[in-house]
Scaffold this motif. Structure first.
Motif, mmCIF file in Angstrom:
data_model
loop_
_atom_site.group_PDB
_atom_site.id
_atom_site.type_symbol
_atom_site.label_atom_id
_atom_site.label_comp_id
_atom_site.label_asym_id
_atom_site.label_seq_id
_atom_site.Cartn_x
_atom_site.Cartn_y
_atom_site.Cartn_z
ATOM 1 N N PRO A 1 39.377 61.330 22.695
ATOM 2 C CA PRO A 1 38.570 62.334 22.969
ATOM 3 C C PRO A 1 39.125 63.681 22.676
ATOM 4 C CG PRO A 1 39.849 61.314 25.107
ATOM 5 C CD PRO A 1 40.152 60.534 23.861
ATOM 6 N N TRP A 2 38.551 64.654 22.534
ATOM 7 C CA TRP A 2 38.904 66.087 22.127
ATOM 8 C C TRP A 2 39.549 66.793 23.224
ATOM 9 C CZ3 TRP A 2 33.720 66.364 19.357
ATOM 10 C CH2 TRP A 2 33.928 65.515 17.935
ATOM 11 N N GLU A 3 39.006 66.467 24.460
ATOM 12 C CA GLU A 3 39.747 67.172 25.745
ATOM 13 C C GLU A 3 40.283 65.964 26.464
ATOM 14 O OE1 GLU A 3 37.359 69.651 27.845
ATOM 15 O OE2 GLU A 3 36.363 70.292 26.044
ATOM 16 N N LYS A 4 41.466 65.724 26.891
ATOM 17 C CA LYS A 4 42.006 64.593 27.656
ATOM 18 C C LYS A 4 41.417 64.388 28.999
ATOM 19 C CE LYS A 4 46.507 63.872 25.571
ATOM 20 N NZ LYS A 4 47.728 64.094 25.374
ATOM 21 N N SER A 5 40.913 65.605 29.474
ATOM 22 C CA SER A 5 40.440 65.369 30.899
ATOM 23 C C SER A 5 39.030 64.647 30.828
ATOM 24 C CB SER A 5 39.716 66.994 31.212
ATOM 25 O OG SER A 5 39.158 67.451 30.545
ATOM 26 N N LEU A 6 38.536 64.136 29.610
ATOM 27 C CA LEU A 6 37.174 63.509 29.262
ATOM 28 C C LEU A 6 37.647 62.059 29.392
ATOM 29 C CD1 LEU A 6 35.077 65.432 26.890
ATOM 30 C CD2 LEU A 6 34.776 65.120 29.292
ATOM 31 N N LEU A 7 38.806 61.512 29.469
ATOM 32 C CA LEU A 7 39.242 60.116 29.495
ATOM 33 C C LEU A 7 38.603 59.158 30.373
ATOM 34 C CD1 LEU A 7 42.919 60.091 28.370
ATOM 35 C CD2 LEU A 7 41.128 59.007 27.145
ATOM 36 N N SER A 8 38.588 59.581 31.651
ATOM 37 C CA SER A 8 37.980 58.924 32.508
ATOM 38 C C SER A 8 36.160 58.871 32.533
ATOM 39 C CB SER A 8 38.191 59.149 34.119
ATOM 40 O OG SER A 8 37.947 60.653 34.324
ATOM 41 N N GLU A 9 35.793 60.044 32.144
ATOM 42 C CA GLU A 9 34.489 59.957 31.904
ATOM 43 C C GLU A 9 33.803 59.271 30.927
ATOM 44 O OE1 GLU A 9 31.935 61.714 33.399
ATOM 45 O OE2 GLU A 9 33.075 62.890 34.736
ATOM 46 N N ILE A 10 34.746 58.985 29.547
ATOM 47 C CA ILE A 10 34.180 58.266 28.531
ATOM 48 C C ILE A 10 34.365 56.601 29.054
ATOM 49 C CG2 ILE A 10 35.159 57.494 26.211
ATOM 50 C CD1 ILE A 10 35.476 60.820 25.883
ATOM 51 N N GLU A 11 35.684 56.591 29.822
ATOM 52 C CA GLU A 11 35.619 54.896 30.231
ATOM 53 C C GLU A 11 34.504 54.637 30.992
ATOM 54 O OE1 GLU A 11 39.337 52.567 31.800
ATOM 55 O OE2 GLU A 11 39.430 54.734 32.103
ATOM 56 N N THR A 12 34.165 55.268 31.873
ATOM 57 C CA THR A 12 33.174 55.138 32.895
ATOM 58 C C THR A 12 31.791 54.979 32.088
ATOM 59 O OG1 THR A 12 34.299 56.650 34.530
ATOM 60 C CG2 THR A 12 31.932 56.036 35.044
ATOM 61 N N ALA A 13 31.416 56.095 31.178
ATOM 62 C CA ALA A 13 30.397 55.965 30.147
ATOM 63 C C ALA A 13 30.103 54.585 29.305
ATOM 64 C CB ALA A 13 30.203 57.111 29.498
ATOM 65 N N ILE A 14 31.155 54.094 28.771
ATOM 66 C CA ILE A 14 31.201 52.946 28.129
ATOM 67 C C ILE A 14 31.031 51.987 28.973
ATOM 68 C CG2 ILE A 14 32.861 51.410 26.987
ATOM 69 C CD1 ILE A 14 34.257 53.926 25.513
ATOM 70 N N MET A 15 31.585 51.750 30.118
ATOM 71 C CA MET A 15 31.383 50.432 31.041
ATOM 72 C C MET A 15 29.736 50.441 31.601
ATOM 73 S SD MET A 15 34.493 49.900 33.568
ATOM 74 C CE MET A 15 35.605 51.224 33.260
ATOM 75 N N ASN A 16 29.224 51.936 31.844
ATOM 76 C CA ASN A 16 27.847 52.105 32.417
ATOM 77 C C ASN A 16 26.790 51.766 31.265
ATOM 78 O OD1 ASN A 16 28.882 52.855 34.893
ATOM 79 N ND2 ASN A 16 28.585 55.021 34.727
ATOM 80 N N ALA A 17 27.249 51.811 29.918
ATOM 81 C CA ALA A 17 26.450 51.631 28.850
ATOM 82 C C ALA A 17 25.989 49.946 28.613
ATOM 83 C CB ALA A 17 26.825 51.890 27.511
ATOM 84 N N ASN A 18 26.920 49.109 29.469
ATOM 85 C CA ASN A 18 26.343 47.824 29.327
ATOM 86 C C ASN A 18 26.239 47.356 27.955
ATOM 87 O OD1 ASN A 18 26.077 45.741 31.225
ATOM 88 N ND2 ASN A 18 23.716 46.244 31.678
ATOM 89 N N LEU A 19 27.567 47.409 27.450
ATOM 90 C CA LEU A 19 27.640 46.964 25.965
ATOM 91 C C LEU A 19 28.446 45.627 26.223
ATOM 92 C CD1 LEU A 19 28.287 50.277 24.251
ATOM 93 C CD2 LEU A 19 26.356 49.066 24.269
ATOM 94 N N GLY A 20 29.054 45.349 27.319
ATOM 95 C CA GLY A 20 29.877 43.902 27.244
ATOM 96 C C GLY A 20 31.174 44.309 26.845
ATOM 97 N N PHE A 21 31.910 45.706 26.823
ATOM 98 C CA PHE A 21 33.127 46.049 26.357
ATOM 99 C C PHE A 21 33.981 46.405 27.759
ATOM 100 C CE2 PHE A 21 31.144 47.584 22.492
ATOM 101 C CZ PHE A 21 31.289 46.496 21.662
ATOM 102 N N ASN A 22 35.147 45.884 27.560
ATOM 103 C CA ASN A 22 36.000 46.452 28.618
ATOM 104 C C ASN A 22 36.921 47.436 28.046
ATOM 105 O OD1 ASN A 22 37.636 46.506 31.058
ATOM 106 N ND2 ASN A 22 38.511 44.521 30.637
ATOM 107 N N PRO A 23 36.796 48.774 28.264
ATOM 108 C CA PRO A 23 37.764 49.695 27.662
ATOM 109 C C PRO A 23 39.128 49.769 28.597
ATOM 110 C CG PRO A 23 35.873 50.775 28.890
ATOM 111 C CD PRO A 23 35.757 49.432 29.105
ATOM 112 N N MET A 24 40.117 50.010 27.811
ATOM 113 C CA MET A 24 41.491 50.468 28.299
ATOM 114 C C MET A 24 41.970 51.862 28.169
ATOM 115 S SD MET A 24 43.267 46.667 27.250
ATOM 116 C CE MET A 24 42.999 46.892 25.284
ATOM 117 N N ASN A 25 42.310 52.398 28.970
ATOM 118 C CA ASN A 25 42.815 53.713 29.125
ATOM 119 C C ASN A 25 44.401 53.694 28.940
ATOM 120 O OD1 ASN A 25 43.498 56.428 29.443
ATOM 121 N ND2 ASN A 25 42.015 56.830 30.954
ATOM 122 N N ASN A 26 44.899 54.258 27.990
ATOM 123 C CA ASN A 26 46.449 54.302 27.770
ATOM 124 C C ASN A 26 46.840 55.819 28.071
ATOM 125 O OD1 ASN A 26 45.893 55.918 25.452
ATOM 126 N ND2 ASN A 26 46.809 54.205 24.077
#
Length: 184
Positions: free
Chosen positions: A72-97
């Motif tokens: 992300p261009w702004e680190k504050s968006l990490l959790s928002e992006i992680e949530t969005a990927i999970m909610n998109a129901n693509l079958g992916f399990n994102p890992m935030n480091n």
């Protein structure tokens, strides 16, 4: 008179080109076992109160064939992006480091490959339907013109040849995609 026939043929060709480009875009979204940034093209992130495409708030890359990284261009968006990927129901399990989000793309099972092949065939069939409706529209437009019967018959033959060419193009695109999906 001949210009009118050429115009109808050109507009039919343009419509058929649109069907092919739509098919290609649809097939890009069907994953073939390897990671692609396009897999996340439908993900929308909550960004300052509005839904924004992921590609507009982060850099999406594929460091290797099995991994997608989202920076992300702004680190504050990490959790928002992680949530969005999970909610998109693509079958992916994102890992935030803490720096970026890493998504491991699991290899496809045989059953899933068969499902994806069926999905690709359905997209190809939709494209063929759009090609056929462009043919139908062109033939209707040709009949509406005030031209001789011989010219009409020749123009209809040209439209049919154009249709056959585009249907063959769809079949070859589908064959390539099926091979890509079924390759382990």
């Amino acid at each position: 008179m001949d210009e009118e026939v050429k115009f109808v043929l050109d507009s039919a060709k343009e419509s058929m080109d649109g069907g092919i480009s739509h098919l290609e875009k649809a097939l890009i979204k069907i994953r073939a076992g390897k990671a692609s940034p396009m897999m996340l093209s439908t993900v929308m992130v909550e960004y300052y109160g509005s839904k924004t495409p992921l590609s507009q708030v982060a850099n999406v890359n594929t460091p290797d064939a099995r991994t997608i990284s989202v920076q992300p261009w702004e680190k504050s968006l990490l959790s928002e992006i992680e949530t969005a990927i999970m909610n998109a129901n693509l079958g992916f399990n994102p890992m935030n480091n803490g720096e970026m989000i890493i998504i491991n793309v699991p290899p496809l099972t045989e059953e899933r490959r068969i499902q994806l092949t069926k999905q690709a065939k359905a997209e190809a069939e939709d494209a063929k339907v759009s090609i056929r409706s462009a043919r139908q529209e062109a033939n209707k437009d040709l009949k509406a013109l005030d031209i001789s019967e011989d010219l009409l018959k020749n123009a209809e033959v040209d439209v049919q040849e154009l249709t056959n060419k585009y249907i063959a193009k769809i079949d070859s695109i589908l064959t390539v995609k099926e091979a890509e999906i079924m390759k382990v």
